[in-house]
Design a protein around this motif. Structure first.
Motif: not given
Ligand SMILES: [Zn+2]
Length: 181
Positions: A17-21, A25-32, A37-45
């Protein structure tokens, strides 16, 4: 963000993956780099309980890292397929082997620094027979004056206990939202 750029490989095709916007979108994402594929990372509960028996509260001493040997309220990461209440009950059973009846939601704590949201419910212990699981060295009941304040594992546990005893003295329990630094 806590662990920036932590994803190395695509979870679908295994490509780098490469991190890019991404566009729009408006923030860096891990993109394959292969399948895009864009990998979204979100808070854990994290969900847990404040199990009470009269004027005592149940704490567990951690048998695992992080914070091995320190005291915590029963809590852990929510699993897929369960509600916040399901998760809070499950963690209380797993860590303390305690029998509880869930009461109201009590604290909603943002821990933005580590990308987590902690939710604690009040709970009523149905008996004082505990059977701590492998993650717990011992489980015990503490009055307010007996709480090991300097040996608590997490700031969210301290924040929850402080508000719990404060509300207890007032004779009514609210729901408390706070940001934990
Ligand atoms: Zn891919």
């Amino acid at each position: 963000m806590l662990i920036p750029r932590s994803i190395k490989h695509c979870r679908t095709c295994g490509g780098a993956v490469r991190y890019e916007i991404p566009p729009d979108d408006n923030r860096d994402r891990a993109v394959c780099t292969l399948c895009h594929l864009v990998h979204y990372e979100n808070p854990l509960n994290v969900v847990g309980t404040v199990p009470a028996w009269g004027d005592q509260v149940l704490l567990c001493r951690r048998n695992i890292e992080p914070r091995y040997g320190l005291w915590t309220l029963p809590a852990g990461f929510m699993e897929l397929g369960e509600s916040t209440a399901d998760g809070a009950i499950r963690e209380t059973v797993e860590e303390a082997g305690a029998h509880i009846e869930l009461e109201g939601l009590f604290t909603v704590l943002n821990v933005v620094r580590v990308g987590q949201l902690h939710l604690y419910y009040r709970a009523r212990l149905l008996d004082t027979e505990f059977a701590p699981g492998p993650e717990t060295i011992e489980a015990g009941l503490f009055r307010e004056a007996e709480i090991p304040w300097s040996d608590l594992a997490f700031r969210t546990v301290r924040a929850t206990l402080e508000r719990y005893f404060e509300d207890r003295r007032k004779g009514s329990f609210g729901i408390h939202c706070a940001d934990i630094g």
